[in-house]
Design an enzyme around this catalytic site. Structure first.
Site, mmCIF file in Angstrom:
data_model
loop_
_atom_site.group_PDB
_atom_site.id
_atom_site.type_symbol
_atom_site.label_atom_id
_atom_site.label_comp_id
_atom_site.label_asym_id
_atom_site.label_seq_id
_atom_site.Cartn_x
_atom_site.Cartn_y
_atom_site.Cartn_z
ATOM 1 N N ASP A 1 2.918 -6.930 0.729
ATOM 2 C CA ASP A 1 4.338 -7.112 1.245
ATOM 3 C C ASP A 1 4.982 -8.311 0.469
ATOM 4 O O ASP A 1 4.346 -9.137 -0.138
ATOM 5 C CB ASP A 1 4.207 -7.781 2.665
ATOM 6 C CG ASP A 1 5.448 -7.660 3.420
ATOM 7 O OD1 ASP A 1 6.371 -6.906 3.683
ATOM 8 O OD2 ASP A 1 5.876 -9.023 3.931
ATOM 9 N N GLU B 1 5.589 -4.575 -2.847
ATOM 10 C CA GLU B 1 7.244 -4.313 -2.473
ATOM 11 C C GLU B 1 7.844 -5.441 -3.165
ATOM 12 O O GLU B 1 7.895 -6.493 -2.857
ATOM 13 C CB GLU B 1 7.228 -4.420 -0.738
ATOM 14 C CG GLU B 1 8.636 -4.185 -0.389
ATOM 15 C CD GLU B 1 8.949 -4.957 0.809
ATOM 16 O OE1 GLU B 1 10.055 -4.894 1.532
ATOM 17 O OE2 GLU B 1 8.381 -6.229 1.022
ATOM 18 N N ASP C 1 11.929 0.365 6.530
ATOM 19 C CA ASP C 1 13.071 -0.602 6.297
ATOM 20 C C ASP C 1 14.399 0.097 6.171
ATOM 21 O O ASP C 1 15.258 -0.741 5.642
ATOM 22 C CB ASP C 1 12.790 -1.534 5.304
ATOM 23 C CG ASP C 1 11.439 -2.632 5.769
ATOM 24 O OD1 ASP C 1 11.308 -2.891 6.751
ATOM 25 O OD2 ASP C 1 10.844 -2.923 4.597
#
Ligand code: NOJ
Ligand code: NOJ
Length: 713
Positions: free
Chosen positions: A249, A277, A350
């Site tokens: 993340d 990410e 997201d």
């Protein structure tokens, strides 16, 4: 009794064979996988016993009307559906961060309760969240899921968030626990476990990105030896529990240099695949260069956000033509060394689901077919195969996270994913091949994947009503007639190829109907050894390396790093595991020689000097810089760029929060006495070296390090 014994022994031999077949599939070669992203809380409620655990009671909404509370999905629910997933063609699942999360309710701006049902507010990275596992935070349900997934040929990717713990201004104020023992919190941070710089306001500022907080999330200080050790031990615990890979993340927000050592620590322990990410809109993003430098060197591949934007623009609208996708594919091909390891996707948790931005199943099928056949590792967001979407508020977070509506296996999307997953396994052009455009207009994209003699040619017409005459198309497919690999599932047809020259065989003109995807493919028979993948892409002596491809033969030959022969750990016709040899650090050409002395193509691998330790380098009073000039670090090992003076080769750019002092955290070889210097790379490319002798520093063998020097005039 005898019969029972022989039945049991047959069964155990069978189990042994199946288990060893699956355990043989190494995570370090992920290119053939189809990943499926699951929001654990929103998939299936497999156990009701964990819905309202006492240590975090009141965070569950049985009515599923508050989208920011737990809805009951859990690891046991995923476990119940592993055969559904295997049937879908999924070979890896990415699950929500499973670690113990925030126990309290934090009201939103309107006073509604919210909970960390998504998993991104970890409080104890060494325990399993009670809403996902059991109410005692044990590993039982996690282990059961991993076992069931592996038995079904499915790898498990854990979402791991090393950037932060919980919210710093409410709830538990960042409190962090080590397997139940309190380590510290944000408000009374006597040990400097956190950065205290407020929230990021400028998302193009390298210093803010790494050292400020992301949305009030307590920003962990990875340069602190306790935090460094804690995060590395926590991720290793997941490896011990059989996890095959990690989605990391917010890699753009954790300390970039530290992440190299984090990746190296994972690879030193065992086989894994890592992708991070790094959010960015497109290849013109001011930090796009930083993103590919990171992907090329850190050992962490990335989610392909620039391609994601193009996929959404092109398939989601009528205005954007295929040149947008084609442009991103070519730009990234020149920048990313390991582009086939980029993880590609249509949507995620997201952003609005695809059907929210364009409620057109044909377009979804086309986008799916593109993602599953273009370069990169495809990742499919849960529910896509069931056409799941909720369009409230534009379908963005949290409305892009509805409960899985059902598990039917008859939708076109379900079949399409399964068929193309099979192709990914059978034809090496799809996971390993080059990608080139063969025919394009704003509605039509025909591209070819090619790996030695294996070819896949894909034609997409996204126009909802017009067909197009395809004339002048050439392909590397050998002469012959090819039926649609998808058997007309999404309107595909046959083509005829005649012989041409130079890899350009003409295709007889044909009409490509509206909203069609056709896939034609040829898988080459046996030939010389062909290497398609190496993983990890760097490591020190002793790190195990997986080389994948084909025609390696069933009896072992050899693997060379430059001219040095490596120890072979296992050998199959498609996959070799060997050990990084003890050679001078640097970039090596790796080749496979089969037992008949036939040599493969070359693939690159970086041999590191030693395992990596994060060290913070500060240079005081550096030479003056103008806007666009940066200070970099360079030195005498591959980790330090081997005295490179280029943007990509040297370490940096460094950060000047206290100008004219510059600092940077970088991962350097443990126990080595390194030589280094600082340089200025000016906006126009001119390089200025600091004067004097090289600086020298002995890197610690564990923990983290700090070195402070003055710029030498
Ligand atoms: C990115 C994740 O994908 C997002 O859902 C999360 O809220 C942030 N990182 C913070 O962890
Ligand atoms: C060349 C630079 O000019 C010098 O300053 C540096 O010390 C050496 N490279 C590295 O040995």
């Amino acid at each position: 009794m005898r019969r029972l014994i022989s039945y049991l022994s047959v069964l155990s031999i069978f189990l042994f064979i199946t288990l060893s077949l699956f355990s043989n599939a190494r995570a370090a070669d992920f290119k053939r996988e189809v990943i499926y992203q699951i929001m654990t809380d929103r998939f299936l409620d497999g156990s009701t016993a964990n819905n309202n655990p006492s240590q975090s009671s009141g965070l569950y909404d049985a009515t599923k009307t508050n989208w920011r509370l737990y809805w009951g999905g859990d690891l046991a629910g995923i476990q119940q559906k592993v055969s559904y997933l295997a049937g879908l063609g999924v070979t890896a699942i990415w699950i929500s961060p499973p670690v113990d999360n925030l126990n309290t309710n934090i009201p939103d701006g309107q006073g509604n309760p919210t909970a960390s049902y998504h998993g991104y507010q970890g409080r104890d990275f060494k325990r399993v969240e009670e809403h996902f596992g059991d109410t005692s935070n044990t590993w039982t349900d996690f282990d059961n899921l991993v076992t069931a997934a592996h038995q079904n040929g499915i790898k498990v990717v854990v979402d791991f968030a090393p950037n932060h713990s919980t919210q710093d201004n409410g709830g538990e104020y960042g409190a962090l626990y080590d397997n139940g023992s309190f380590l510290g919190n944000y408000t009374n941070d006597t040990n400097s476990y956190y950065h205290h710089n407020g929230n990021i306001s400028d998302f193009n500022d390298r210093y803010q990105l790494q050292y400020y907080a992301l949305f009030d999330l307590a920003d962990l200080n990875q340069e602190n030896a306790t935090i460094d050790g804690y995060l590395k031990a926590a991720v290793q615990q997941f490896q011990q529990h059989g996890v095959d890979g990690f989605r990391i993340d917010a890699v753009k927000h954790a300390t970039w240099g530290w992440e190299y050592s984090f990746a190296n620590s994972i690879y030193t322990y065992g086989d894994s695949f890592l992708f991070g990410e790094w959010y960015q809109g497109n290849t013109s993003d001011p930090l796009y260069h930083d993103s590919y430098k990171f992907a090329n060197k850190s050992g962490i591949s990335l989610l392909d956000f620039p391609l994601n934007t193009a996929i959404r623009d092109v398939f989601g609208s009528t205005n954007n033509g295929f040149s947008e996708i084609d442009g991103v594919i070519s730009q990234e091909a020149t920048n990313f060394t390991w582009k086939e390891d980029l993880v590609t996707f249509i949507d995620n948790h997201d952003m609005a689901r695809f059907l929210t931005i364009n409620n057109n199943n044909n377009r979804l099928h086309e986008a799916l077919a593109f993602t599953l056949t273009s370069r990169g590792i495809p990742c499919i967001y849960y529910g896509t195969e069931q056409y799941l979407h909720n369009d409230t508020n534009g379908g963005t977070d949290p409305y892009n996270r509805p409960m899985m509506p059902g598990f039917g296996t008859t939708t076109t999307a379900y079949k399409l994913i399964g068929n193309l997953s099979s192709l990914r396994h059978s034809n090496p052009a799809v996971p390993y091949g080059s990608m080139g455009q063969r025919w394009i207009n704003s509605d039509v994209y025909i591209y070819e994947r090619k790996f030695f003699g294996s070819v896949a040619l894909v034609a997409i017409n996204k126009n909802d009503s017009s067909s197009y005459l395809i004339s002048g198309l050439n392909t590397a497919l050998p002469a012959g007639t090819y039926s649609d690999y998808l058997n007309g599932l999404v309107g595909g047809l046959s083509i005829t190829v005649s012989s041409g020259s130079g890899g350009n065989n003409p295709v007889t003109n044909f009409s490509l109907p509206a909203h069609t995807v056709s896939v034609w493919q040829f898988t080459e028979g046996s030939a010389l050894p062909e290497v398609g993948s190496i993983g990890p892409t760097s490591g020190q002596a002793g790190v195990k390396v997986t080389i994948a491809g084909r025609n390696f033969g069933s009896s072992a030959g050899s693997v060379k790093f430059g001219t040095t022969t490596a120890t072979i750990n296992s050998w199959t016709p498609t996959q070799i595991v060997c050990t990084t040899p003890s050679v001078t650090n640097g970039v090596y050409n790796v080749t496979v020689t089969n037992s008949s002395s036939q040599v493969s193509n070359v693939i690159q691998y970086t041999v590191l000097t030693a395992k990596l330790i994060p060290v913070t380098f500060t240079v005081y009073n550096a030479t003056p810089t103008q806007t666009g000039d940066y200070i970099f670090l360079t030195g005498n090992t591959i980790e330090l760029g081997n005295w490179s003076t280029t943007w990509d080769g040297a370490v940096g750019p460094m950060l000047p929060p206290n100008y004219p002092n510059w600092f940077l955290n970088a991962s350097v070889p443990a126990g080595q006495t390194i030589q280094f210097k600082f340089i200025k790379i000016a906006a126009n490319g001119a390089v200025t070296w600091e004067a004097g002798n090289n600086h020298q520093y002995t890197v610690p063998t564990s923990g983290t390090g700090y070195v402070n020097v003055n710029w030498q005039y």
